[in-house]
Design a protein around this motif. Structure first.
Motif, PDB file in Angstrom:
ATOM      1  N   GLY A  53      37.131  33.038  46.658  1.00  0.00           N
ATOM      2  CA  GLY A  53      37.440  33.629  48.108  1.00  0.00           C
ATOM      3  C   GLY A  53      37.993  32.715  49.158  1.00  0.00           C
ATOM      4  O   GLY A  53      38.113  32.792  50.196  1.00  0.00           O
TER       5      GLY A  53
ATOM      6  N   THR B 222      44.086  32.489  44.670  1.00  0.00           N
ATOM      7  CA  THR B 222      44.940  33.541  44.265  1.00  0.00           C
ATOM      8  C   THR B 222      45.828  33.887  45.244  1.00  0.00           C
ATOM      9  O   THR B 222      46.953  33.979  44.828  1.00  0.00           O
ATOM     10  CB  THR B 222      44.027  34.907  43.740  1.00  0.00           C
ATOM     11  OG1 THR B 222      43.218  34.438  42.589  1.00  0.00           O
ATOM     12  CG2 THR B 222      45.008  35.881  43.212  1.00  0.00           C
ATOM     13  N   THR B 223      45.576  33.905  46.302  1.00  0.00           N
ATOM     14  CA  THR B 223      46.538  34.444  47.411  1.00  0.00           C
ATOM     15  C   THR B 223      47.618  33.111  47.361  1.00  0.00           C
ATOM     16  O   THR B 223      49.019  33.805  47.473  1.00  0.00           O
ATOM     17  CB  THR B 223      45.880  34.223  48.730  1.00  0.00           C
ATOM     18  OG1 THR B 223      44.724  35.312  48.648  1.00  0.00           O
ATOM     19  CG2 THR B 223      46.820  34.648  49.928  1.00  0.00           C
TER      20      THR B 223
HETATM   21  N1  LIG Z   1      45.023  42.615  49.674  1.00  0.00           N
HETATM   22  C1  LIG Z   1      44.136  41.836  50.209  1.00  0.00           C
HETATM   23  N2  LIG Z   1      44.048  42.413  51.787  1.00  0.00           N
HETATM   24  C2  LIG Z   1      42.789  41.654  52.661  1.00  0.00           C
HETATM   25  N3  LIG Z   1      42.191  40.614  52.007  1.00  0.00           N
HETATM   26  C3  LIG Z   1      42.275  40.082  50.704  1.00  0.00           C
HETATM   27  C4  LIG Z   1      43.361  40.615  49.848  1.00  0.00           C
HETATM   28  N4  LIG Z   1      43.081  40.071  48.804  1.00  0.00           N
HETATM   29  C5  LIG Z   1      42.410  38.969  49.014  1.00  0.00           C
HETATM   30  N5  LIG Z   1      41.811  39.011  50.219  1.00  0.00           N
HETATM   31  C6  LIG Z   1      40.937  38.311  50.879  1.00  0.00           C
HETATM   32  O1  LIG Z   1      41.600  36.898  50.947  1.00  0.00           O
HETATM   33  C7  LIG Z   1      40.636  35.951  50.718  1.00  0.00           C
HETATM   34  C8  LIG Z   1      41.043  35.100  49.571  1.00  0.00           C
HETATM   35  O2  LIG Z   1      41.243  35.623  48.432  1.00  0.00           O
HETATM   36  P1  LIG Z   1      41.723  34.979  47.249  1.00  0.00           P
HETATM   37  O3  LIG Z   1      42.984  34.575  47.369  1.00  0.00           O
HETATM   38  O4  LIG Z   1      41.709  36.187  45.997  1.00  0.00           O
HETATM   39  O5  LIG Z   1      40.715  34.017  46.864  1.00  0.00           O
HETATM   40  P2  LIG Z   1      40.117  33.204  45.558  1.00  0.00           P
HETATM   41  O6  LIG Z   1      41.187  33.515  44.328  1.00  0.00           O
HETATM   42  O7  LIG Z   1      40.150  31.800  45.853  1.00  0.00           O
HETATM   43  O8  LIG Z   1      38.860  33.907  44.854  1.00  0.00           O
HETATM   44  C9  LIG Z   1      39.260  36.502  50.354  1.00  0.00           C
HETATM   45  O9  LIG Z   1      38.324  36.648  51.254  1.00  0.00           O
HETATM   46  C10 LIG Z   1      39.679  37.958  49.954  1.00  0.00           C
HETATM   47  O10 LIG Z   1      38.605  38.823  50.250  1.00  0.00           O
END
Ligand SMILES: Nc1ncnc2c1ncn2[C@@H]1O[C@H](COP(=O)(O)OP(=O)(O)O)[C@@H](O)[C@H]1O
Ligand code: SF4
Ligand SMILES: [Mg+2]
Lengths: 303, 325, 342
Positions: C45, C49-50
């Motif tokens: 979180g 990934t973002t």
């Molecule tokens: N499409 C989306 N819409 C809204 N929030 C998102 C979306 N994708 C991820 N998030 C939120 O963005 C944050 C970062 O997610 P992410 O990049 O997947 O983290 P990680 O890969 O480090 O676990 C998290 O709080 C997640 O819930």
């Protein structure tokens, strides 16, 4: 002890009535579903106040002051709102009274289908084993019965009556509801609070009705709201084919009357279009309401 | 192999359901009030003549014996003789079945072609104006009584505009060398147009809505995202990956729709005086021609049951996760 | 001094959500030297990934670039015209997803999916594509005859190898692997990581390896960037960062994971949860969970500072890192936080 363990939604407040009301979970958040509910209300009001809304006796053959048949009047002509049939009956009044049979058939059929389907699904899903096997084989058979032909044959043997459609639906159309609810029960069964209730020694009946049934109620309403439309459509088809009750005014008998009286070749659209539109409106309302329930049940669809 | 076992199981289920439906039908026809021969027997018949007739149809025997004979005859494909046509019911049904199948398949192929393309497109253009217009329209077509739609189309295109004939499969008096020659003729196509249009308008909603919701679901899948990360052209992502996957359940629903349509044809065939199985059932029931009614019903039930089975098997064939398990 | 293949500067990515805009990545900076494996590590979180997906510019519909740059061989990926970006995709920048099961199309044979990129994106004819597909399978240790199988016919580890083969298909310069081994059991994890390491060395690839597991970083990475709440809070070469972490969050992470090679100390979790990104705390984002937080931490965001060489960290108490490390090694330090956080 089971009271204390009770963690099912809605367990905290109120008796059975409150539980049911919350189980209903009318889809008021979805504008289209609200629109559907409004159509239902309008339609129920029409049925209730049919006597006030109708301008004539729907079965009465009407004459002009000089004793000619008041037949084939166009809408508005001589004060007939939607005109008259080729036998001189007032179409508007028939349309208004038609809502009564539609309401009657629609609601009873919906209740029957939802009730039977829900009971079958609950019992099959909860008890499993041979009970489930027998009920699901019955559902297989019901799926093998062509519905409209079945209603036709049934209507041919029984006295012509709008109840034939309800009977046929009760005998056959519980199948979809039953299967869906069964699989829902199967997944609910394993949920923690049901397990907890079982461990605490709640009786089967109590578990089914207190813990499982409230959670599948929206599903029953979903299928019930679809069944309303189904019943009205089926009644119309059966009446159109000539197996309906000729003494009952329904949108189906109106259409049959129009078809048999050459309304198509005389292009009397004012005769056969309004009943069709009424049917569409009520059936669409059912779709919209059921979609509303779907979004409550399966929120991911909304995204 | 478990696949074979599964198919065998489904076949056994099919036989069981058909047997159950046949039995229900038998009971309905024998236990219902009224003499099944009423339509056959002239008021002028003597008691003796009536008795002989009853014997000829086996109606003087105990019910269970009648039932066994009925089942044995069914197994041999003997559905009895039509009271009205005085010919074997089986032959009569075989004459009508092609007309019903032509109507059913041509309308469903059009409906599915249209529904799949528009459904996929709607998913692609989600949330737009198109969605807000098309979906209510589609729901409306699903809510129409089929025969009413047929009536409206007839009134407009046949009686008013005069573009199409009002019913039947051919102009009065026209003769053709064979069924194929008839089906290939222009006349036939013009007779076919309105009933097919009616059924197609009614049927396109299911594949359209199904395709759309499947597409929306599939487009959220990782492999679709990956296809984009791979830089594949947009059409490839949408058509070859998203639509291809979304199509699986839609294809399955085609088989179910055939079974469903065959029963629904009862009304549309009647509106258009289309000489098919459905209209024949209605006529036979009205005329108390019980052997014919029973035979038509059984044939329709058989199509429904077989199509449900095909739907199950189709999914296994089309989805490699099942077929290559 | 090696060349930097990817230079991410102050990148910010925001998601539009019901409650407003959420910056999942908020001013992250990171340099990826060519020919290395750079780990991107942090709790679930924190925006890994973002960030990784932003580099492909294939993002969820509600995502938006909210600032910053990502210079790939000198060109900013974030402002590149879409057509040019698409030319880079897979040819230059490939992606290995977390779950190969979901990222392979279930209705096509894996050979077909390889051919799709080889022909469609690589411009090969079918015969050369076939030969290349077999070669790729050889590289990741799968028999070529399995090209005819469907994704579901592979085991989890094998599927991940397929995903790696797919990523290498067009000989990319940069491979972004998002939790490539997370779903696998430890033994298979090692096999896949060994494979990845071997290929990376052999081909001279640059790899960004996203993981929440610090032991994976220790096992394969040359460099590491530690992410917290959308920001990179510490970066440097793996040996330095893992043995002499300068940021308390990194110290905590190192305590919380067993080592892939089996050596394990006491595992101490970091108490509490990452902050709500809709309303991140002022000052240092780690302060609510940091056992060493002082008043300044809650008032002012710590700047990124160089500690020595390429080692960077964003903490007000970098100067005391040595002493903090000693305290961080003790279980009581973190356990004391449990009450504060709760
Ligand atoms: N499409 C989306 N819409 C809204 N929030 C998102 C979306 N994708 C991820 N998030 C939120 O963005 C944050 C970062 O997610 P992410 O990049 O997947 O983290 P990680 O890969 O480090 O676990 C998290 O709080 C997640 O819930
Ligand atoms: S800045 Fe303060 S709160 Fe943040 S990590 Fe450093 S010591 Fe902890
Ligand atoms: Mg992630």
């Amino acid at each position: 002890m089971p009271e204390a363990m009770d963690a099912s939604p809605g367990a905290a407040a109120g008796g059975l009535a409150g539980r049911l009301w919350r189980g209903l979970r009318l889809p008021l958040g979805d504008p289209l579903a609200v629109f559907g509910l409004m159509i239902y209300v309008l339609f129920i009001l029409t049925a209730v106040f049919a006597d006030q809304l109708a301008t004539h006796d729907p079965t009465e053959i009407l004459y002009t002051p000089d004793y000619d048949l008041a037949a084939d009047r166009r809408p508005g002509e001589d004060g007939y709102i939607l005109g008259t049939t080729s036998l001189g009956r007032d179409i508007w009044s028939q349309l208004v009274y038609g809502s009564r049979s539609a309401l009657l058939i629609g609601l009873t059929a919906a209740v029957m289908v939802a009730l039977i389907g829900t009971l079958v699904g609950l019992v099959a899903g909860y008890f499993g084993g041979w009970v489930d096997a027998v009920l699901m084989r019955l559902a297989d058979i019901a799926f093998g019965i062509p519905f409209l032909p079945f209603v036709i044959v049934l209507s041919a043997f029984l006295e012509p009556s709008i109840w034939n459609v309800v009977l046929a639906m009760a005998l056959v159309l519980w199948r979809d509801t039953g299967r869906v609810i069964r699989s829902q029960v199967l997944s609910l069964r394993t949920r923690a609070y049901v397990e907890a209730a079982r461990v605490c020694g709640s009786s089967d009946l109590k578990i089914v009705f207190r813990h499982i049934a409230p959670n599948i109620l929206p599903l029953s309403f979903l299928y019930g709201s679809i069944a309303i439309g189904w019943a009205i459509l089926t009644e119309a088809s059966i009446s159109f084919l000539g197996f309906g009750d000729p003494d009952t005014i329904s949108w189906g008998t109106m259409l049959q009357d129009a078809y048999a009286s050459q309304a198509l070749s005389t292009r009397a659209f004012h005769w056969f279009v309004p009943p069709g539109l009424c049917i569409i409106l009520v059936v669409v309302a059912g779709f919209l309401v059921s979609r509303g329930y779907e979004e409550i049940l399966f929120p991911k669809l909304k995204e | 192999m478990s696949g074979m076992r599964q198919i065998a199981g489904r076949l056994a289920q099919l036989v069981f359901v058909l047997w159950a439906v046949a039995t229900i039908l038998f009971l309905m026809f024998r236990l219902m009030p009224g003499n099944p021969l009423a339509a056959y027997i002239d008021p002028t018949f003597t008691e003796e003549q009536q008795r002989i007739l009853m014997a000829r149809f086996g109606l003087d025997r105990p019910l269970w014996e009648q039932y066994l004979i009925y089942l044995a005859n069914l197994l041999r494909g003997d559905l009895g003789d039509s009271f009205f046509y005085r010919q074997p019911v089986f032959d009569r049904i075989m004459e009508l079945l092609p007309n019903t199948l032509v109507l059913t398949f041509s309308s469903l192929i059009i409906a599915y072609g249209f529904g799949i393309v528009v459904g996929a497109w709607l998913a692609w253009a989600r949330g737009g104006l198109a969605e807000r217009i098309v979906i209510p329209v589609v729901l409306t077509t699903r809510a129409m009584p089929e025969f009413w739609l047929g009536m409206v189309l007839l009134a407009i295109f046949s009686f008013w505009l005069g573009w199409f004939p009002a019913g039947g499969t051919r102009p009065p008096g026209a003769e053709y060398d064979s069924l194929l020659a008839l089906y290939a003729s222009r006349d036939f196509l013009s007779h076919l147009a309105l009933p097919v249009l009616t059924l197609a308008i009614y049927s396109q909603g299911l594949p359209l809505l199904l395709m759309r919701s499947n597409m929306l679901e599939v487009m959220r899948e990782d492999f679709v995202t990956m296809a984009r990360i791979k830089g594949l052209p947009r059409w490839r992502v949408v058509v070859l990956h998203a639509a291809r996957n979304a199509l699986l359940p839609v294809a399955t629903s085609f088989a179910i729709a055939v079974g469903y349509q065959i029963q629904g044809n009862v009304v549309v065939e009647t509106v258009f005086s289309w000489p098919g199985l459905g209209r024949e059932l209605v006529n036979a029931v009205s005329a108390s021609d019980y052997p014919l009614a029973q035979g038509a019903f059984l044939m329709i039930a058989a199509v429904v049951v077989v199509m449900n089975l095909i739907a199950d098997l189709l999914y296994g064939i089309l989805d490699p996760r099942v077929s290559h398990a | 001094m090696t060349e930097t293949i990817l230079d991410i500067r102050d990148l910010a990515i925001a998601y539009r959500v019901a409650q407003g805009e959420m910056r999942a990545v908020d001013g992250a900076s990171l340099a990826v030297p060519a020919g290395t494996i750079t780990g991107l590590v942090g709790e679930s979180g924190c925006g890994k990934t973002t960030l990784a997906r932003a580099l492909t510019r294939v993002m969820p519909g509600n995502a938006r670039l909210a600032g910053g740059q990502a210079l790939f061989a000198g060109r900013d990926l974030m402002t590149l015209p879409e057509a040019e970006m698409n030319r880079l995709r897979w040819r230059e920048i490939a992606f290995v997803p977390q779950s190969a099961m979901n990222s392979l199309d279930p209705v096509y044979r894996v050979g077909t999916q390889l051919r799709e990129v080889l022909v469609g994106r690589g411009g090969m004819d079918r015969r050369r594509a076939r030969a290349r597909a077999e070669e790729l399978f050889g590289m990741v240790g799968i028999e070529p005859r399995r090209l005819g199988d469907y994704p579901h016919q592979f085991s989890g580890g094998m599927r991940q190898r397929v995903a790696i083969a797919l990523a290498l298909a067009l000989g990319p310069r940069l491979v972004i692997a998002d939790e490539p081994v997370t779903a696998l059991d430890v033994i298979v994890q090692r096999q896949i990581l060994d494979q990845l390491l071997e290929l990376q060395k052999g081909l001279g690839l640059s790899v960004i390896l996203v993981t929440h597991d610090i032991s994976v970083v220790a096992y394969v990475c040359d460099r590491v960037a530690v992410m917290y709440a959308g920001q990179v809070v510490e970066a440097g070469d793996v040996r330095t960062v893992l043995t002499r972490p300068a940021h308390p969050y990194t110290m905590g992470l190192c305590n919380a994971f067993p080592h892939l090679d089996g050596a394990r100390g006491v595992l101490t979790p970091i108490e509490g949860a990452p902050p709500d990104l809709l309303a991140p705390p002022p000052g240092c984002r780690f302060a609510p969970r940091c056992p060493f937080a002082v008043d300044a931490c809650r008032r002012q965001a710590p700047p990124v500072q160089a500690i020595g060489g390429t080692h960077l960290a964003a903490c007000h108490r970098i100067a005391e890192a040595e002493a903090l490390r000693a305290r961080a090694a003790r279980v009581e330090t973190w356990a004391a936080m449990a009450e504060t956080v709760a």
